[in-house]
Design a protein around this motif. Sequence first.
Motif, PDB file in Angstrom:
ATOM      1  N   PHE A 154       0.739  -1.197   0.090  1.00 18.52           N
ATOM      2  CA  PHE A 154       0.025  -0.008  -0.040  1.00 18.52           C
ATOM      3  C   PHE A 154       0.869   1.113   0.119  1.00 18.52           C
ATOM      4  O   PHE A 154       1.807   1.597   1.061  1.00 18.52           O
ATOM      5  CB  PHE A 154      -0.989  -0.001   1.452  1.00 18.52           C
ATOM      6  CG  PHE A 154      -1.880   0.897   1.464  1.00 18.52           C
ATOM      7  CD1 PHE A 154      -3.135   0.561   0.599  1.00 18.52           C
ATOM      8  CD2 PHE A 154      -1.841   2.236   1.970  1.00 18.52           C
ATOM      9  CE1 PHE A 154      -4.230   1.624   0.359  1.00 18.52           C
ATOM     10  CE2 PHE A 154      -3.142   2.983   1.990  1.00 18.52           C
ATOM     11  CZ  PHE A 154      -3.953   2.886   1.284  1.00 18.52           C
TER      12      PHE A 154
ATOM     13  N   HIS B   2     -15.739   7.098  -2.027  1.00 16.12           N
ATOM     14  CA  HIS B   2     -14.556   7.184  -2.609  1.00 16.12           C
ATOM     15  C   HIS B   2     -14.070   6.240  -3.384  1.00 16.12           C
ATOM     16  O   HIS B   2     -14.360   4.943  -3.182  1.00 16.12           O
ATOM     17  CB  HIS B   2     -13.283   7.114  -1.282  1.00 16.12           C
ATOM     18  CG  HIS B   2     -11.859   7.084  -1.520  1.00 16.12           C
ATOM     19  ND1 HIS B   2     -11.287   7.616  -2.517  1.00 16.12           N
ATOM     20  CD2 HIS B   2     -10.986   6.419  -0.753  1.00 16.12           C
ATOM     21  CE1 HIS B   2      -9.948   7.607  -2.386  1.00 16.12           C
ATOM     22  NE2 HIS B   2      -9.789   6.666  -1.393  1.00 16.12           N
TER      23      HIS B   2
ATOM     24  N   GLU C  35     -11.116   4.954  -4.904  1.00 18.35           N
ATOM     25  CA  GLU C  35     -10.004   4.016  -4.889  1.00 18.35           C
ATOM     26  C   GLU C  35     -10.684   2.548  -4.888  1.00 18.35           C
ATOM     27  O   GLU C  35     -11.472   2.298  -4.018  1.00 18.35           O
ATOM     28  CB  GLU C  35      -8.899   4.374  -3.947  1.00 18.35           C
ATOM     29  CG  GLU C  35      -8.156   5.378  -4.261  1.00 18.35           C
ATOM     30  CD  GLU C  35      -6.745   5.372  -3.377  1.00 18.35           C
ATOM     31  OE1 GLU C  35      -5.902   5.235  -4.004  1.00 18.35           O
ATOM     32  OE2 GLU C  35      -6.735   5.325  -2.242  1.00 18.35           O
TER      33      GLU C  35
ATOM     34  N   ASP D 165      -9.640  -0.135  -3.414  1.00 17.57           N
ATOM     35  CA  ASP D 165      -9.913  -0.692  -2.094  1.00 17.57           C
ATOM     36  C   ASP D 165     -11.257  -0.569  -1.396  1.00 17.57           C
ATOM     37  O   ASP D 165     -11.824  -1.268  -0.538  1.00 17.57           O
ATOM     38  CB  ASP D 165      -8.781  -0.359  -1.030  1.00 17.57           C
ATOM     39  CG  ASP D 165      -8.534   1.021  -0.743  1.00 17.57           C
ATOM     40  OD1 ASP D 165      -8.973   1.780  -1.657  1.00 17.57           O
ATOM     41  OD2 ASP D 165      -8.245   1.584   0.404  1.00 17.57           O
ATOM     42  N   HIS D 166     -12.065   0.459  -1.857  1.00 18.71           N
ATOM     43  CA  HIS D 166     -13.372   0.847  -1.528  1.00 18.71           C
ATOM     44  C   HIS D 166     -14.552   0.365  -2.635  1.00 18.71           C
ATOM     45  O   HIS D 166     -15.402   0.167  -1.923  1.00 18.71           O
ATOM     46  CB  HIS D 166     -13.544   1.929  -0.953  1.00 18.71           C
ATOM     47  CG  HIS D 166     -12.575   2.347   0.103  1.00 18.71           C
ATOM     48  ND1 HIS D 166     -12.714   1.596   1.435  1.00 18.71           N
ATOM     49  CD2 HIS D 166     -11.383   2.886   0.163  1.00 18.71           C
ATOM     50  CE1 HIS D 166     -11.532   1.981   1.992  1.00 18.71           C
ATOM     51  NE2 HIS D 166     -10.621   2.719   1.392  1.00 18.71           N
TER      52      HIS D 166
ATOM     53  N   HIS E 215      -9.366  10.816   0.554  1.00 18.79           N
ATOM     54  CA  HIS E 215      -7.975  10.822   0.448  1.00 18.79           C
ATOM     55  C   HIS E 215      -7.691  11.324  -1.033  1.00 18.79           C
ATOM     56  O   HIS E 215      -6.364  11.659  -1.397  1.00 18.79           O
ATOM     57  CB  HIS E 215      -7.531   9.334   0.618  1.00 18.79           C
ATOM     58  CG  HIS E 215      -6.302   9.015   0.343  1.00 18.79           C
ATOM     59  ND1 HIS E 215      -6.223   7.785  -0.645  1.00 18.79           N
ATOM     60  CD2 HIS E 215      -5.090   9.391   0.272  1.00 18.79           C
ATOM     61  CE1 HIS E 215      -4.876   7.673  -0.907  1.00 18.79           C
ATOM     62  NE2 HIS E 215      -4.198   8.666  -0.429  1.00 18.79           N
TER      63      HIS E 215
ATOM     64  N   ASP F 249     -12.117   6.728   4.090  1.00 16.91           N
ATOM     65  CA  ASP F 249     -10.729   6.611   4.634  1.00 16.91           C
ATOM     66  C   ASP F 249     -10.365   7.484   6.008  1.00 16.91           C
ATOM     67  O   ASP F 249      -9.623   7.022   6.519  1.00 16.91           O
ATOM     68  CB  ASP F 249      -9.804   7.347   3.480  1.00 16.91           C
ATOM     69  CG  ASP F 249      -9.274   6.059   2.421  1.00 16.91           C
ATOM     70  OD1 ASP F 249      -9.453   4.899   2.564  1.00 16.91           O
ATOM     71  OD2 ASP F 249      -8.584   6.555   1.552  1.00 16.91           O
TER      72      ASP F 249
ATOM     73  N   HIS G 255     -11.521   1.517   6.961  1.00 22.16           N
ATOM     74  CA  HIS G 255     -10.467   0.693   7.343  1.00 22.16           C
ATOM     75  C   HIS G 255     -10.361   0.673   8.966  1.00 22.16           C
ATOM     76  O   HIS G 255     -10.419   1.668   9.505  1.00 22.16           O
ATOM     77  CB  HIS G 255      -8.977   1.300   6.944  1.00 22.16           C
ATOM     78  CG  HIS G 255      -8.908   1.214   5.349  1.00 22.16           C
ATOM     79  ND1 HIS G 255      -8.725   0.033   4.792  1.00 22.16           N
ATOM     80  CD2 HIS G 255      -8.641   2.262   4.744  1.00 22.16           C
ATOM     81  CE1 HIS G 255      -8.626   0.446   3.513  1.00 22.16           C
ATOM     82  NE2 HIS G 255      -8.574   2.007   3.276  1.00 22.16           N
TER      83      HIS G 255
END
Length: 409
Positions: free
Chosen positions: A24, A79, A81, A83-84, A146, A165, A223
């Motif tokens: 990451f 968001h 990105e 990872d979400h 972010h 985030d 997270h």
Amino acid sequence: MKKEILVADKTYWIGYIDNRNVPFHRLILEKGTTYNSYLLKTEKPTVIDTVDISFGRQFIESLSEYINPQEIEYIVINHVEPDHSGGLPLLANKAKNAVIVTTELGAKELKDMYKLHNREFIIVKDGDTLDIGGKTLKFFETPYLHTEETMITYCVEDKALYSCDIFSSHVATYDLFNDLSKDDITPDFEGYYKLIMHPHRPYVQDMIKKVRKLDINLIAPSHGYILRENVKTFIDIYDEKSKPVGKNKKALIIYSTMTGNTKKIANYLSIGLNEKDIDVELINVKTDIDMKKIKESIEKSDLILFGSSTRYGDIVGGIEEILKEIKHMNLSSKLAIAFGSYGWSGEAIEVINDYLKDTNMNVIESSYMIKTTGMNDIMLPIRVKFNPSENDIENLKHTARTIGDLLIG
Ligand code: FEO
């Protein structure tokens, strides 16, 4: 069925715990992380954020333990990105009529990333609300926390903030709630802030102003730990750590100009820096250079911007003489940036940049900004073709403000 994890009234955790060493942002997250997603099982069932793109199948399985995915009416993406948003393609495929709720930029990015051009979107702006049948969601834009398109979602009835985030921690915890953790979660919480949020601290301050107006009992980030004990303490940590610390910073803008355009650039940069309470000294270098005075000004400054117009592919005026002279000074604590106006290629700006790299100053370029803040709209060295346009002027001030934030820490 797995153990049900109730976050708030009719609201369930449907995330994924990733206890690998997760790569990451050029680091390895040795404690792993979680991708928290939430199902609000109201009259119009709503999912808030999804999971990492690697775990889409597991995500749909978790969701299906609570509801038939076809019944989902709204998918909120705070968001983009992956990872979400990574579970979105599979979820959208199952929940064929679900409307995706996100910011304007978020919608554009999601359509491009996941080929969702034919899906229905609701574009939300700061303060917009959405009735999901028994609960009300309220949205707030939080750019650069972010990334640029980001927002947060507040559930009015539950006093719950879904912050993605923001207010997260990178820990693959099975406890999930901060009050259930046997350990003090503060080091992980602060470590995450430092890594992800601190480079964007002016935006953190903007976000804090919005969050302070909300009555919050619970922060459910995407997270790590869900915060339901001492919530205000965690907001205070962000507030304290993002406050500007560097007072009385000084900048020197030293330039030579051929037709006056580089002088205009210098003035607009000065305006942007002044907006951040940075004292600015402007020196227009003519042929008769007072080198002693210039060196004294450089010694006193924390940031030095060197500018020149380009004539016949070269620097004009006495800037080159100064650059040669400062090569052997100890300027290691200082930031430096090259700038200038040009008509064709703008070689002078690049030559200045080369000279600066030959000193021991920290020369700021676009690549540095991208690596430290993720911001890719700051072009350094600063180049303006001919007379600065209205758009150039706004960019110059924005650049100066951003550099100012970097300076004051
Ligand atoms: Fe957790 Fe910016 O992604």
